[in-house]
Design a protein around this motif. Structure first.
Motif, PDB file in Angstrom:
ATOM      1  N   ILE B  50       0.838  -1.204   0.000  1.00  0.00           N
ATOM      2  CA  ILE B  50       0.000   0.000   0.000  1.00  0.00           C
ATOM      3  C   ILE B  50       0.876   1.259   0.000  1.00  0.00           C
ATOM      4  O   ILE B  50       1.770   1.409   0.809  1.00  0.00           O
ATOM      5  CB  ILE B  50      -0.938   0.027   1.232  1.00  0.00           C
ATOM      6  CG1 ILE B  50      -1.867  -1.190   1.217  1.00  0.00           C
ATOM      7  CG2 ILE B  50      -1.746   1.317   1.262  1.00  0.00           C
ATOM      8  CD1 ILE B  50      -2.787  -1.281   2.413  1.00  0.00           C
ATOM      9  N   GLN B  51       0.589   2.148  -0.960  1.00  0.00           N
ATOM     10  CA  GLN B  51       1.280   3.444  -1.004  1.00  0.00           C
ATOM     11  C   GLN B  51       0.229   4.550  -0.984  1.00  0.00           C
ATOM     12  O   GLN B  51      -0.914   4.320  -1.368  1.00  0.00           O
ATOM     13  CB  GLN B  51       2.053   3.600  -2.306  1.00  0.00           C
ATOM     14  CG  GLN B  51       3.176   2.633  -2.515  1.00  0.00           C
ATOM     15  CD  GLN B  51       3.754   2.851  -3.922  1.00  0.00           C
ATOM     16  OE1 GLN B  51       4.037   3.964  -4.325  1.00  0.00           O
ATOM     17  NE2 GLN B  51       3.891   1.776  -4.653  1.00  0.00           N
ATOM     18  N   PHE B  52       0.654   5.742  -0.595  1.00  0.00           N
ATOM     19  CA  PHE B  52      -0.259   6.885  -0.605  1.00  0.00           C
ATOM     20  C   PHE B  52       0.164   7.835  -1.721  1.00  0.00           C
ATOM     21  O   PHE B  52       1.349   8.123  -1.867  1.00  0.00           O
ATOM     22  CB  PHE B  52      -0.231   7.593   0.748  1.00  0.00           C
ATOM     23  CG  PHE B  52      -0.860   6.745   1.815  1.00  0.00           C
ATOM     24  CD1 PHE B  52      -2.212   6.842   2.084  1.00  0.00           C
ATOM     25  CD2 PHE B  52      -0.101   5.820   2.519  1.00  0.00           C
ATOM     26  CE1 PHE B  52      -2.803   6.034   3.038  1.00  0.00           C
ATOM     27  CE2 PHE B  52      -0.687   5.003   3.474  1.00  0.00           C
ATOM     28  CZ  PHE B  52      -2.036   5.108   3.740  1.00  0.00           C
ATOM     29  N   ILE B  53      -0.790   8.265  -2.504  1.00  0.00           N
ATOM     30  CA  ILE B  53      -0.447   9.143  -3.639  1.00  0.00           C
ATOM     31  C   ILE B  53      -1.291  10.415  -3.613  1.00  0.00           C
ATOM     32  O   ILE B  53      -2.368  10.462  -3.014  1.00  0.00           O
ATOM     33  CB  ILE B  53      -0.645   8.420  -4.994  1.00  0.00           C
ATOM     34  CG1 ILE B  53      -2.109   7.983  -5.176  1.00  0.00           C
ATOM     35  CG2 ILE B  53       0.291   7.239  -5.128  1.00  0.00           C
ATOM     36  CD1 ILE B  53      -2.426   7.513  -6.581  1.00  0.00           C
ATOM     37  N   ALA B  58      -2.142  10.448  -9.206  1.00  0.00           N
ATOM     38  CA  ALA B  58      -3.428   9.838  -9.556  1.00  0.00           C
ATOM     39  C   ALA B  58      -3.802  10.200 -10.990  1.00  0.00           C
ATOM     40  O   ALA B  58      -4.248   9.354 -11.777  1.00  0.00           O
ATOM     41  CB  ALA B  58      -4.507  10.303  -8.575  1.00  0.00           C
ATOM     42  N   GLU B  59      -3.571  11.459 -11.342  1.00  0.00           N
ATOM     43  CA  GLU B  59      -3.898  11.916 -12.693  1.00  0.00           C
ATOM     44  C   GLU B  59      -3.012  11.195 -13.725  1.00  0.00           C
ATOM     45  O   GLU B  59      -3.502  10.749 -14.769  1.00  0.00           O
ATOM     46  CB  GLU B  59      -3.704  13.438 -12.790  1.00  0.00           C
ATOM     47  CG  GLU B  59      -4.190  13.990 -14.119  1.00  0.00           C
ATOM     48  CD  GLU B  59      -3.959  15.495 -14.251  1.00  0.00           C
ATOM     49  OE1 GLU B  59      -3.457  16.106 -13.290  1.00  0.00           O
ATOM     50  OE2 GLU B  59      -4.275  16.031 -15.324  1.00  0.00           O
ATOM     51  N   ILE B 111      -6.169   1.913  -7.570  1.00  0.00           N
ATOM     52  CA  ILE B 111      -6.159   3.212  -6.882  1.00  0.00           C
ATOM     53  C   ILE B 111      -7.474   3.355  -6.121  1.00  0.00           C
ATOM     54  O   ILE B 111      -8.546   3.353  -6.718  1.00  0.00           O
ATOM     55  CB  ILE B 111      -6.008   4.362  -7.885  1.00  0.00           C
ATOM     56  CG1 ILE B 111      -4.711   4.140  -8.672  1.00  0.00           C
ATOM     57  CG2 ILE B 111      -5.971   5.701  -7.169  1.00  0.00           C
ATOM     58  CD1 ILE B 111      -4.619   4.962  -9.902  1.00  0.00           C
ATOM     59  N   VAL B 112      -7.364   3.434  -4.828  1.00  0.00           N
ATOM     60  CA  VAL B 112      -8.566   3.467  -3.984  1.00  0.00           C
ATOM     61  C   VAL B 112      -8.804   4.896  -3.522  1.00  0.00           C
ATOM     62  O   VAL B 112      -7.867   5.595  -3.138  1.00  0.00           O
ATOM     63  CB  VAL B 112      -8.367   2.574  -2.743  1.00  0.00           C
ATOM     64  CG1 VAL B 112      -9.691   2.320  -2.053  1.00  0.00           C
ATOM     65  CG2 VAL B 112      -7.717   1.268  -3.126  1.00  0.00           C
ATOM     66  N   TYR B 113     -10.049   5.335  -3.574  1.00  0.00           N
ATOM     67  CA  TYR B 113     -10.335   6.674  -3.066  1.00  0.00           C
ATOM     68  C   TYR B 113     -11.706   6.701  -2.410  1.00  0.00           C
ATOM     69  O   TYR B 113     -12.548   5.831  -2.641  1.00  0.00           O
ATOM     70  CB  TYR B 113     -10.260   7.713  -4.202  1.00  0.00           C
ATOM     71  CG  TYR B 113     -11.412   7.639  -5.193  1.00  0.00           C
ATOM     72  CD1 TYR B 113     -11.362   6.780  -6.293  1.00  0.00           C
ATOM     73  CD2 TYR B 113     -12.548   8.418  -5.024  1.00  0.00           C
ATOM     74  CE1 TYR B 113     -12.414   6.716  -7.192  1.00  0.00           C
ATOM     75  CE2 TYR B 113     -13.614   8.356  -5.921  1.00  0.00           C
ATOM     76  CZ  TYR B 113     -13.541   7.503  -7.000  1.00  0.00           C
ATOM     77  OH  TYR B 113     -14.585   7.432  -7.888  1.00  0.00           O
ATOM     78  N   ARG B 138      -2.717   1.775  -4.318  1.00  0.00           N
ATOM     79  CA  ARG B 138      -2.400   3.183  -4.021  1.00  0.00           C
ATOM     80  C   ARG B 138      -3.650   3.825  -3.422  1.00  0.00           C
ATOM     81  O   ARG B 138      -4.733   3.712  -3.994  1.00  0.00           O
ATOM     82  CB  ARG B 138      -2.030   3.950  -5.296  1.00  0.00           C
ATOM     83  CG  ARG B 138      -1.185   3.163  -6.298  1.00  0.00           C
ATOM     84  CD  ARG B 138       0.273   3.367  -6.111  1.00  0.00           C
ATOM     85  NE  ARG B 138       1.017   2.532  -7.049  1.00  0.00           N
ATOM     86  CZ  ARG B 138       1.723   3.023  -8.075  1.00  0.00           C
ATOM     87  NH1 ARG B 138       1.749   4.323  -8.307  1.00  0.00           N
ATOM     88  NH2 ARG B 138       2.389   2.203  -8.874  1.00  0.00           N
ATOM     89  N   VAL B 139      -3.464   4.475  -2.317  1.00  0.00           N
ATOM     90  CA  VAL B 139      -4.582   5.221  -1.723  1.00  0.00           C
ATOM     91  C   VAL B 139      -4.453   6.672  -2.175  1.00  0.00           C
ATOM     92  O   VAL B 139      -3.469   7.336  -1.864  1.00  0.00           O
ATOM     93  CB  VAL B 139      -4.554   5.139  -0.176  1.00  0.00           C
ATOM     94  CG1 VAL B 139      -5.697   5.960   0.422  1.00  0.00           C
ATOM     95  CG2 VAL B 139      -4.642   3.692   0.279  1.00  0.00           C
ATOM     96  N   PHE B 140      -5.448   7.112  -2.937  1.00  0.00           N
ATOM     97  CA  PHE B 140      -5.464   8.503  -3.394  1.00  0.00           C
ATOM     98  C   PHE B 140      -6.155   9.326  -2.295  1.00  0.00           C
ATOM     99  O   PHE B 140      -7.374   9.325  -2.175  1.00  0.00           O
ATOM    100  CB  PHE B 140      -6.210   8.590  -4.733  1.00  0.00           C
ATOM    101  CG  PHE B 140      -6.549   9.983  -5.169  1.00  0.00           C
ATOM    102  CD1 PHE B 140      -5.724  11.065  -4.882  1.00  0.00           C
ATOM    103  CD2 PHE B 140      -7.708  10.218  -5.902  1.00  0.00           C
ATOM    104  CE1 PHE B 140      -6.051  12.341  -5.277  1.00  0.00           C
ATOM    105  CE2 PHE B 140      -8.044  11.494  -6.317  1.00  0.00           C
ATOM    106  CZ  PHE B 140      -7.213  12.543  -5.993  1.00  0.00           C
ATOM    107  N   PHE B 141      -5.310  10.002  -1.515  1.00  0.00           N
ATOM    108  CA  PHE B 141      -5.802  10.606  -0.283  1.00  0.00           C
ATOM    109  C   PHE B 141      -6.759  11.774  -0.522  1.00  0.00           C
ATOM    110  O   PHE B 141      -7.698  11.979   0.238  1.00  0.00           O
ATOM    111  CB  PHE B 141      -4.596  11.063   0.561  1.00  0.00           C
ATOM    112  CG  PHE B 141      -4.649  10.519   1.941  1.00  0.00           C
ATOM    113  CD1 PHE B 141      -4.576   9.154   2.164  1.00  0.00           C
ATOM    114  CD2 PHE B 141      -4.796  11.354   3.031  1.00  0.00           C
ATOM    115  CE1 PHE B 141      -4.647   8.641   3.435  1.00  0.00           C
ATOM    116  CE2 PHE B 141      -4.865  10.841   4.308  1.00  0.00           C
ATOM    117  CZ  PHE B 141      -4.784   9.483   4.515  1.00  0.00           C
TER     118      PHE B 141
END
Lengths: 142, 160
Positions: B50-53, B58-59, B111-113, B138-141
């Motif tokens: 898991i990473q945070f982006i 994201a784009e 990519i989870v949001y 990837r968690v798109f914060f």
């Protein structure tokens, strides 16, 4: 106020058991508990982590002390204060409309709702009964 | 005198809790001070996939077209509008959906949001995906709020 020793013993076992159980589950995953606290959007990240590290041990210690009747006034007072603080936090969270996991029992958490508020009030009644009875016991012996 | 004694006992219990709690979590505190949990209290060792982006990454991934966006919000919110092409996996029941319906290979970039940087369902869904051995999550914060504010492509129909 309840004076019956057997009923008070049951109260102590229930309160002690609940807090020992809750504390143990939180100790298993302090990061998840820290995230639960942060989700309330009341505390800073530093405070959330500090609470996640200290609170479970406080719950366990107080739970054990209440069951064995050691420092009974102090431990029941601390548990009552914790429950009163939870009560305020739960009420504020419900009114803010936040859908968060309460973090009460680690990964076995439940959502903040009115049933949680009720459970908190019942536990607060039990801890306050233990506290008041321990005070009157002290004044009777002194 | 009795109040003093009570305060003294309360102090002992509090001090003991602090000492035990802090001693038992020294490594965690060190990690925190190093900045390991700057975006979420998620251990990089426990969840290496898991990473945070942020919005730019994201784009980029959206434009690249190889990543799959997963919307962890409730279905009603998803139907009101979502990132173009996103698949709805509401966190409530997400585990079942991931197990039964997610047709992607484990190496797919997911990519989870959710609503924005204050919601938690994206992180929770990311943990579920990690448990199902997806390798690149990837968690798109910034989530939906940031995506809309940036004027990026949206959809108002059901893409699932």
């Amino acid at each position: 106020m309840i004076r019956n020793k057997s009923i008070l013993l049951v109260f102590r076992l229930v309160v002690g058991g609940v807090f020992i159980w809750a504390g143990l589950l939180k100790i298993l995953d302090p990061l998840e508990f820290a995230q639960n606290i942060a989700n309330y959007r009341v505390f800073s990240r530093d405070l959330s982590l500090l609470a996640a590290i200290v609170l479970p041990w406080l719950e366990i210690l107080c739970g054990v002390l209440v069951i064995f009747g050691i420092f009974r006034s102090a431990s029941s007072l601390l548990l009552s204060s914790l429950l009163a603080a939870f009560l305020v936090l739960i009420t504020v969270t419900i009114f803010r409309g936040l859908d968060v996991d309460c973090g009460c029992f680690g990964s076995l958490g439940r959502h903040v709702d009115y049933s949680l508020l009720l459970a908190d009030i019942v536990l607060l009644y039990l801890t306050l009964s233990i506290f008041v009875s321990s005070l009157s016991r002290r004044s009777a012996t002194s | 005198m009795r109040i003093k004694e009570l305060i003294f006992h309360v102090g002992i219990i509090l001090c003991l809790s602090f000492v035990i709690g802090i001693s038992a979590n020294l490594s965690l505190i060190k990690q925190y001070r190093k900045g390991d949990f700057s975006q979420s209290f998620l251990s990089p060792e426990d969840f290496p996939s898991i990473q945070f982006i942020g919005i730019f990454e994201a784009e980029d991934l959206f434009v690249g077209g190889n990543a799959v966006f997963l919307d962890s919000r409730a279905e009603e919110k998803y139907l009101e509008g979502h990132i173009l092409g996103a698949v709805n996996i509401p966190f409530e029941g997400g585990e079942r959906i991931v197990e039964e319906q997610l047709p992607f290979p484990r190496e797919t970039t997911l990519i989870v949001y959710c609503d924005g940087n204050e919601c938690q369902s994206s992180v929770l869904l990311a943990k579920v995906l990690a448990e199902f051995r997806f390798e690149d999550i990837r968690v798109f914060f910034g989530g939906w709020a940031e995506w809309v504010a940036a004027g990026l492509p949206l959809s108002e129909r059901n893409d699932t």
